[in-house]
Design a protein around this motif. Structure first.
Motif, PDB file in Angstrom:
ATOM      1  N   VAL A 298       0.856  -1.185   0.000  1.00  0.00           N
ATOM      2  CA  VAL A 298       0.000   0.000   0.000  1.00  0.00           C
ATOM      3  C   VAL A 298       0.893   1.236   0.000  1.00  0.00           C
ATOM      4  CG1 VAL A 298      -1.825   1.259   1.192  1.00  0.00           C
ATOM      5  CG2 VAL A 298      -1.767  -1.235   1.321  1.00  0.00           C
ATOM      6  N   SER A 299       0.662   2.145  -0.925  1.00  0.00           N
ATOM      7  CA  SER A 299       1.477   3.361  -1.012  1.00  0.00           C
ATOM      8  C   SER A 299       0.896   4.445  -0.116  1.00  0.00           C
ATOM      9  CB  SER A 299       1.509   3.855  -2.464  1.00  0.00           C
ATOM     10  OG  SER A 299       0.304   4.516  -2.794  1.00  0.00           O
ATOM     11  N   PRO A 300       1.681   5.464   0.200  1.00  0.00           N
ATOM     12  CA  PRO A 300       1.120   6.626   0.904  1.00  0.00           C
ATOM     13  C   PRO A 300       0.144   7.374  -0.007  1.00  0.00           C
ATOM     14  CG  PRO A 300       3.537   6.576   1.007  1.00  0.00           C
ATOM     15  CD  PRO A 300       3.126   5.564  -0.010  1.00  0.00           C
ATOM     16  N   THR A 301      -0.642   8.260   0.587  1.00  0.00           N
ATOM     17  CA  THR A 301      -1.577   9.058  -0.195  1.00  0.00           C
ATOM     18  C   THR A 301      -0.828  10.112  -0.994  1.00  0.00           C
ATOM     19  OG1 THR A 301      -3.282   8.745   1.486  1.00  0.00           O
ATOM     20  CG2 THR A 301      -3.618  10.516  -0.081  1.00  0.00           C
ATOM     21  N   LEU A 302      -1.148  10.206  -2.292  1.00  0.00           N
ATOM     22  CA  LEU A 302      -0.570  11.221  -3.166  1.00  0.00           C
ATOM     23  C   LEU A 302      -1.643  12.235  -3.522  1.00  0.00           C
ATOM     24  CD1 LEU A 302       1.365   8.847  -5.614  1.00  0.00           C
ATOM     25  CD2 LEU A 302       2.214   9.915  -3.525  1.00  0.00           C
ATOM     26  N   SER A 303      -1.234  13.447  -3.833  1.00  0.00           N
ATOM     27  CA  SER A 303      -2.158  14.490  -4.272  1.00  0.00           C
ATOM     28  C   SER A 303      -1.951  14.699  -5.766  1.00  0.00           C
ATOM     29  CB  SER A 303      -1.906  15.790  -3.499  1.00  0.00           C
ATOM     30  OG  SER A 303      -2.828  16.784  -3.884  1.00  0.00           O
ATOM     31  N   ILE A 304      -2.997  14.386  -6.557  1.00  0.00           N
ATOM     32  CA  ILE A 304      -2.915  14.470  -8.012  1.00  0.00           C
ATOM     33  C   ILE A 304      -3.750  15.669  -8.482  1.00  0.00           C
ATOM     34  CG2 ILE A 304      -3.301  13.264 -10.188  1.00  0.00           C
ATOM     35  CD1 ILE A 304      -1.199  11.971  -8.400  1.00  0.00           C
ATOM     36  N   ARG A 305      -3.149  16.496  -9.327  1.00  0.00           N
ATOM     37  CA  ARG A 305      -3.863  17.661  -9.852  1.00  0.00           C
ATOM     38  C   ARG A 305      -4.590  17.280 -11.127  1.00  0.00           C
ATOM     39  NH1 ARG A 305      -3.625  22.572  -8.018  1.00  0.00           N
ATOM     40  NH2 ARG A 305      -1.759  22.106  -6.801  1.00  0.00           N
ATOM     41  N   ARG A 306      -5.913  17.423 -11.122  1.00  0.00           N
ATOM     42  CA  ARG A 306      -6.738  17.030 -12.254  1.00  0.00           C
ATOM     43  C   ARG A 306      -6.646  18.083 -13.358  1.00  0.00           C
ATOM     44  NH1 ARG A 306     -12.398  15.131 -10.363  1.00  0.00           N
ATOM     45  NH2 ARG A 306     -12.519  17.304  -9.701  1.00  0.00           N
ATOM     46  N   LYS A 307      -6.410  17.617 -14.607  1.00  0.00           N
ATOM     47  CA  LYS A 307      -6.241  18.534 -15.730  1.00  0.00           C
ATOM     48  C   LYS A 307      -7.519  19.305 -16.038  1.00  0.00           C
ATOM     49  CE  LYS A 307      -2.615  15.875 -18.066  1.00  0.00           C
ATOM     50  NZ  LYS A 307      -2.242  15.151 -19.315  1.00  0.00           N
ATOM     51  N   LEU A 308      -8.674  18.682 -15.813  1.00  0.00           N
ATOM     52  CA  LEU A 308      -9.940  19.285 -16.199  1.00  0.00           C
ATOM     53  C   LEU A 308     -10.189  20.611 -15.479  1.00  0.00           C
ATOM     54  CD1 LEU A 308     -12.615  19.001 -17.768  1.00  0.00           C
ATOM     55  CD2 LEU A 308     -13.539  17.805 -15.773  1.00  0.00           C
ATOM     56  N   ASP A 309     -10.011  20.615 -14.158  1.00  0.00           N
ATOM     57  CA  ASP A 309     -10.311  21.824 -13.394  1.00  0.00           C
ATOM     58  C   ASP A 309      -9.176  22.237 -12.453  1.00  0.00           C
ATOM     59  OD1 ASP A 309     -10.447  19.760 -11.616  1.00  0.00           O
ATOM     60  OD2 ASP A 309     -12.596  19.928 -11.232  1.00  0.00           O
ATOM     61  N   ASN A 310      -8.009  21.597 -12.607  1.00  0.00           N
ATOM     62  CA  ASN A 310      -6.824  21.925 -11.798  1.00  0.00           C
ATOM     63  C   ASN A 310      -7.044  21.668 -10.311  1.00  0.00           C
ATOM     64  OD1 ASN A 310      -4.127  22.664 -12.109  1.00  0.00           O
ATOM     65  ND2 ASN A 310      -4.510  24.735 -11.352  1.00  0.00           N
ATOM     66  N   GLU A 311      -8.020  20.823  -9.980  1.00  0.00           N
ATOM     67  CA  GLU A 311      -8.300  20.503  -8.579  1.00  0.00           C
ATOM     68  C   GLU A 311      -7.418  19.348  -8.112  1.00  0.00           C
ATOM     69  OE1 GLU A 311     -12.009  18.857  -5.786  1.00  0.00           O
ATOM     70  OE2 GLU A 311     -12.312  19.341  -7.909  1.00  0.00           O
ATOM     71  N   SER A 312      -6.930  19.421  -6.891  1.00  0.00           N
ATOM     72  CA  SER A 312      -6.109  18.347  -6.321  1.00  0.00           C
ATOM     73  C   SER A 312      -7.016  17.299  -5.689  1.00  0.00           C
ATOM     74  CB  SER A 312      -5.140  18.903  -5.274  1.00  0.00           C
ATOM     75  OG  SER A 312      -4.183  19.744  -5.881  1.00  0.00           O
ATOM     76  N   ILE A 313      -6.789  16.042  -6.055  1.00  0.00           N
ATOM     77  CA  ILE A 313      -7.585  14.953  -5.506  1.00  0.00           C
ATOM     78  C   ILE A 313      -6.645  13.887  -4.948  1.00  0.00           C
ATOM     79  CG2 ILE A 313      -9.632  15.292  -6.940  1.00  0.00           C
ATOM     80  CD1 ILE A 313      -8.584  13.228  -8.860  1.00  0.00           C
ATOM     81  N   PRO A 314      -7.041  13.230  -3.845  1.00  0.00           N
ATOM     82  CA  PRO A 314      -6.171  12.211  -3.240  1.00  0.00           C
ATOM     83  C   PRO A 314      -6.193  10.907  -4.023  1.00  0.00           C
ATOM     84  CG  PRO A 314      -8.192  12.424  -1.977  1.00  0.00           C
ATOM     85  CD  PRO A 314      -8.245  13.490  -3.032  1.00  0.00           C
ATOM     86  N   LYS A 315      -5.048  10.254  -4.065  1.00  0.00           N
ATOM     87  CA  LYS A 315      -4.914   8.966  -4.742  1.00  0.00           C
ATOM     88  C   LYS A 315      -3.976   8.087  -3.931  1.00  0.00           C
ATOM     89  CE  LYS A 315      -2.794   6.787  -8.778  1.00  0.00           C
ATOM     90  NZ  LYS A 315      -1.810   6.968  -9.857  1.00  0.00           N
ATOM     91  N   ARG A 316      -4.259   6.794  -3.925  1.00  0.00           N
ATOM     92  CA  ARG A 316      -3.383   5.835  -3.252  1.00  0.00           C
ATOM     93  C   ARG A 316      -3.370   4.545  -4.077  1.00  0.00           C
ATOM     94  NH1 ARG A 316      -2.237   5.416   2.440  1.00  0.00           N
ATOM     95  NH2 ARG A 316      -4.022   6.760   2.885  1.00  0.00           N
TER      96      ARG A 316
END
Length: 621
Positions: free
Chosen positions: A320-338
């Protein structure tokens, strides 16, 4: 009484699932009232079949005209299949009562024989039981009992009389099971739980702009259906439907499901309009439908890559990886990913990306318990092609940790006894499915020559395009940067930390050690031309035949001869490649980039079959 029964009536029904009319007499066994509908078992003395009576005939039962063990003449019916077990269910649409009730049940000769043997063994025969010889009608009389005839309404009142008023009101509805619905029915009401709710989306087409959202509904039997709402209906019901709540729904329409886009196992899909009725079921001990899975083994996921069909997967969690913050291209919003890595009995692993709340809740729970190797079951995952095969959660996905289901128990037993010490490979490293559901995802069905890609410089301009190649590796540059230092937790690039060790900007961790992972280019050739391919770690290890750390050790030891020999041995061997073609901009100039997504050595048997099929096509044309 045996002369009333139509011989082999059940066999006739199974052989003719939807006749224009019928004249079959069967016995009604195990009659059960559920709301205002009735389930029973149809028996002809030899075979039995689950069946449902139409609610419009409820008065026949409530008045006592038809009771359990009575005989009916079926005048019209439809035979449906109940998914996922493919079980047959008889939907009686029209009938007439032959005999209200018998104090006996028609039994097959084998049932009578078995019961006779049991009684003979104990040398006891209960008083009031008559066993008929095998050559007689096959009717076994039951023990004589005083019968108190009660209507279905009286029975329901006894069962539900203490319920709240709203619950008793629900009893007056004619509730249909989802399995009995079809596009030709008029008035119906279903009682379902919302087990998945999509987002309210905006769409554009030739007729203009609108809004749409859908929900997945599950009834008490576990049958599912997808309901879609557009425009005014979407606005009306979006806030009305809440995940996990139970509703009565009526005045909707059904049509045959588009299998290309459907995500539930049902032949039909439902549409609700602004005139449809949706009423929440309150103050009632409502049912909780069981989550039903249709698991796909990890080594069979290749046929789902980039397809519309979602997959259910169960696996043991290895990493299991740590939580990453990914910036969505559509609206530049940061969403969590693991990312988590799971494996199953196929001895293959796959990475599942958890997004949004799944990453922060389920993901954190898995990270806290990863040392115990928890079993996790996923429903409705999107299958992508990152690193060959990858999985991602969607808003409608369901995730269960250590579920109490047979597949999870079997997987746990396998892992504890065998899997824990077994060497496992990534499923993306060996995709070569020749039984793909979609030709665009098979090594043997969307084959092109290298020149097809290189002679079309605009390929991959709008979105990545995927092809399969059969080619030879002709050259590997020995002086290129063939690997990078990678984080041991997330495989992202690390930099040397101040003092000592390595720092990962992606997961914000420092470590004294790092891994080496391949990132290289190789030249490949076929009879039509040559091209440079970008290759990542899993595929490069198969091509070179050793890990990046082993190759680096050869170079550091000053053993250049062994290093160059290793690269030379990897050339001029045939390979099957699945590649993506994209456009990258370099110095304000667009360049075509071909990336290997999956690699497999040439299977000469499968290749021969493919070539013979191609020859046959050429001859036919």
């Amino acid at each position: 009484m045996a002369e009333f029964i139509t011989p082999n009536a059940i066999s006739t029904i199974i052989a003719n699932p939807s006749p224009d009319s019928s004249d079959l007499v069967v016995q009604v066994v195990d009659l059960v009232a559920i709301g205002k509908r009735y389930k029973f078992t149809a028996s002809d003395g030899n075979m039995k079949l689950k069946a449902i009576l139409p609610p419009s005939y409820s008065s026949e039962i409530e008045t006592g005209s038809l009771q359990n063990l009575g005989l009916i003449r079926i005048l019209s019916y439809t035979l449906n299949e109940i998914p996922p077990k493919r079980e047959k269910c008889l939907i009686v649409t029209k009938f007439e009562v032959v005999t209200p009730v018998l104090d006996m049940e028609i039994k097959s000769e084998s049932e009578i024989k078995n019961e006779t043997e049991i009684i003979s063994e104990t040398n006891k025969v209960e008083p009031g039981i008559v066993l008929k010889p095998k050559n007689e009608s096959g009717i076994q009389l039951k023990p004589k009992q005083e019968m108190i005839t009660k209507s279905a309404a009286e029975i329901l009142l006894e069962q539900h009389g203490n319920n709240a008023p709203s619950a008793r009101m629900g009893m007056t509805r004619r509730v249909f099971p989802l399995v009995s619905l079809n596009p030709y029915q008029g008035n119906w009401t279903i009682k379902v739980r919302v087990t998945s709710k999509g987002n309210l989306r905006t769409y554009k087409n030739a007729r203009g702009e609108g809004q749409v959202f859908n929900v997945e509904l599950t009834d008490q039997d576990g049958t599912q259906i997808q309901a879609t709402m557009f425009n005014e209906a979407a606005k009306k019901f979006y806030d009305k439907f809440e995940l996990g709540k139970v509703y009565y729904i009526s005045k909707g329409t059904l049509r045959v499901a588009n299998k290309q886009f459907k995500t539930v196992k049902n032949d039909y899909e439902m549409t609700l309009n602004e005139n449809s009725q949706v009423e929440e079921v309150v103050e009632e001990g409502t049912f909780i439908p069981e989550t039903k899975f249709n698991f796909v083994p990890i080594d069979e996921l290749g046929s789902y890559v980039n397809g519309k069909e979602l997959a259910d997967v169960v696996g043991v969690v290895l990493n299991v990886s740590p939580t990453l913050s990914i910036r969505r291209k559509l609206d530049n919003e940061s969403i969590p990913k693991r990312d988590i890595t799971i494996a199953d009995e196929s001895k293959k692993t796959v990475v599942v990306s958890l997004w949004n709340d799944f990453a922060t809740t389920i993901g954190q729970e898995l990270l806290d318990t990863v040392d115990t190797a928890p079993i996790v079951a996923f429903k409705s995952l999107k299958v992508g092609d990152f690193q060959g095969v990858s999985l991602s959660t969607l808003g409608k996905s369901t995730v269960l940790i250590n579920p109490d289901i047979p597949e999870a128990k079997k997987l746990r037993s396998w892992y504890n006894t065998e899997g824990k010490g077994t060497s496992m490979d990534s499923v993306g490293s060996g995709i070569v499915s020749n039984t793909s559901r979609n030709g665009a995802r098979s090594m043997y069905s969307d084959r092109v020559c290298i020149s097809h890609i290189t002679s079309n410089p605009s390929l991959g301009d709008d979105k990545p395009e995927f092809f399969c190649l059969k080619a030879y590796i002709s050259y590997i540059k020995p002086d290129q940067t063939m690997w990078y230092r990678a984080c041991k937790h997330c495989n992202k690039k690390v930099v040397e930390a101040i003092g000592s060790g390595y720092s990962c900007e992606a997961c914000q961790k420092n470590d004294n050690e790092c891994n080496l992972r391949y990132i290289m280019v190789v030249k490949v050739a076929d009879p039509s031309g040559e091209a440079w391919l970008s290759v990542f770690n899993e595929q490069a290890e198969q091509i070179i035949g050793c890990s990046a750390e082993e190759l680096d050790r050869m170079k550091k030891d000053g053993n250049d001869n062994l290093f160059n020999l290793k690269l030379k041995e990897a050339t001029w061997a045939p390979h099957l490649f699945r590649v993506s073609v994209t456009q990258n901009e370099y110095n304000n100039e667009k360049r075509q980039r071909i990336t290997v997504r999956a690699e497999a050595p040439l299977d000469f048997v499968a290749e021969s079959k493919f070539l013979l099929e191609e020859i046959s096509k050429m001859q036919a044309s």
